[in-house]
Design an enzyme around this catalytic site. Structure first.
Site: not given
Ligand code: CO8
Length: 260
Positions: A114, A134
Site C-alpha cells: 500500500e 491481509e
Molecule cells: N509485523 C510485525 N513483525 C513482522 C512482520 C509484520 N508485518 N513481518 C515480519 N515480521 C517480523 C517477524 O515476526 C520476525 O520477527 P522475529 O525475528 O522477532 O520472530 C521477523 O520480522 C522476520 O520475519 P520472519 O521470520 O517471518 O521472516 P521469513 O523470511 O520467514 O518470512 C515474510 C518473511 C513472508 C515477509 C513473513 O515475515 C510474513 O509473512 N510477514 C507478515 C506479512 C503480512 O502478513 N503482512 C501484512 C500485515 S497486515 C497489514 O499490513 C495491514 C495494514 C493496514 C492495517 C490497518 C488497519 C488497522
C-alpha cells in the site's frame, strides 16, 4: 532529521528515505507512520530537494506490512484510528508536491504494498515480492490497498490478489503494471537515483503540476480532466521556469530552472 525508525539522506537534489526496522522487516507501527509523515512534509518544504526515493533497509524487505504485533491487541476504534493514520500519511505522500519513487528492495506486503502504491511509481529489485495477504490474518487492507490496487492493475487482478493473499514476484508485478521496471537488486537504488536525478533537473513547478494533472484529473471525467489540464498548462505560463525553458530551447542551451 533524526528519527528512530527512518533514515533520511539528501544529496544532489534527491532525498532517500529508508524505513529502518530491519528486525521487524520494516513493518509499520504508529510511530514509524508518524515519522514518515514528518519526514516527507519536511522534505516537501526543503527547496534543495526535488525528488524523493522511498526504500526499506536491508536486502530482505521494503516493508512487510503493518506491524502485526502492534495490531494484535487493537480494538475496533483503535484499529480505525490506525487505518486513518496510515491513510493520512499515504495520502500526503500521494499528493506531495514532489515526486516520490518507491525502490522496492524485497517484501512489499500489506501496508508495504500500500505504501509503494501511494508513491508516484515503483521500481523493483529482482527479489521483490508483492501482495495483500491481509485475508490470511482475518482482515482486509486498511491503508488504501483495496482502492489503489484496482486502480493500478484493474479490478479482476486486484480482487484475485486481495481474495487469495497470494504473493507475486517482481516480474509478475511488472507484467500487471504494478511496477515500472525490474532491475538487478544491486542496481536498484542507483537506478532510482538516476531517474530521480533526471526529474530533479526539470522545472520543479512543471513536474508538480504534471503530478496534479494526473492525480486529480484521473478522479474526473475525461472532459473535465482535460479542462483541468488546460488550466494547469496556462498556470505554467505565469512562471519564470516556462520563460527560461522556452528561451533555452531557442538559444540551444540547457535550461536552468529555479522553481518559480
Ligand atoms: N509485523 C510485525 N513483525 C513482522 C512482520 C509484520 N508485518 N513481518 C515480519 N515480521 C517480523 C517477524 O515476526 C520476525 O520477527 P522475529 O525475528 O522477532 O520472530 C521477523 O520480522 C522476520 O520475519 P520472519 O521470520 O517471518 O521472516 P521469513 O523470511 O520467514 O518470512 C515474510 C518473511 C513472508 C515477509 C513473513 O515475515 C510474513 O509473512 N510477514 C507478515 C506479512 C503480512 O502478513 N503482512 C501484512 C500485515 S497486515 C497489514 O499490513 C495491514 C495494514 C493496514 C492495517 C490497518 C488497519 C488497522
Amino acid at each position: 532529521m533524526e528519527f528512530e525508525n527512518l533514515l533520511v539522506e539528501r544529496s544532489d537534489g534527491v532525498a532517500i528515505v529508508t524505513i529502518n526496522r530491519p528486525k521487524a522487516l520494516n513493518a509499520l507501527n504508529a510511530g514509524t507512520l508518524e515519522e514518515l509523515l514528518s519526514a516527507v512534509t519536511n522534505l516537501e518544504k526543503d527547496e534543495q530537494v526535488k525528488a524523493i526515493i522511498l526504500t526499506g533497509s536491508g536486502s530482505k524487505a521494503f516493508v512487510a506490512g503493518g506491524d502485526i504485533s502492534f495490531m494484535q491487541s487493537l480494538q475496533p476504534i483503535a484499529a480505525r484510528e490506525f487505518a486513518h493514520l496510515g491513510q493520512k500519511v499515504f495520502g500526503v505522500i500521494e499528493a506531495l508536491a514532489k515526486p516520490v519513487i518507491a525502490a522496492v528492495n524485497g517484501f512489499a506486503l500489506g501496508g508495504g504494498c500500500e505504501l509503494a502504491m501511494a508513491c508516484d511509481f515503483r521500481l523493483a529489485g529482482e527479489n521483490a515480492r508483492f501482495g495483500q495477504p491481509e485475508v490470511n490474518l482475518g482482515v482486509i487492507p486498511g491503508f488504501g490497498g483495496s482502492q489503489r490496487l484496482p486502480r493500478l492493475v484493474g479490478k479482476g487482478r486486484a480482487k484475485e490478489l486481495l481474495f487469495t493473499g497470494d504473493l507475486i514476484d517482481s516480474r509478475e508485478a511488472w507484467r500487471i503494471g504494478l511496477v515500472n521496471r525490474v532491475v538487478p537488486q544491486e542496481a536498484l537504488l542507483a537506478t532510482a537515483r538516476e531517474i530521480a536525478r533526471k526529474i530533479a533537473d526539470k522545472g520543479p513547478l512543471a513536474v508538480r503540476l504534471c503530478k496534479h494533472a494526473v492525480n486529480n484529473g484521473l478522479e474526473m471525467e475525461s472532459e473535465k480532466g482535460c479542462a483541468y489540464e488546460a488550466e494547469l498548462f496556462a498556470l505554467c505560463f505565469a512562471t519564470e521556469d516556462r520563460a527560461e525553458g522556452m528561451r533555452a530551447f531557442i538559444e540551444k542551451r540547457p535550461a536552468t530552472f529555479l522553481g518559480r
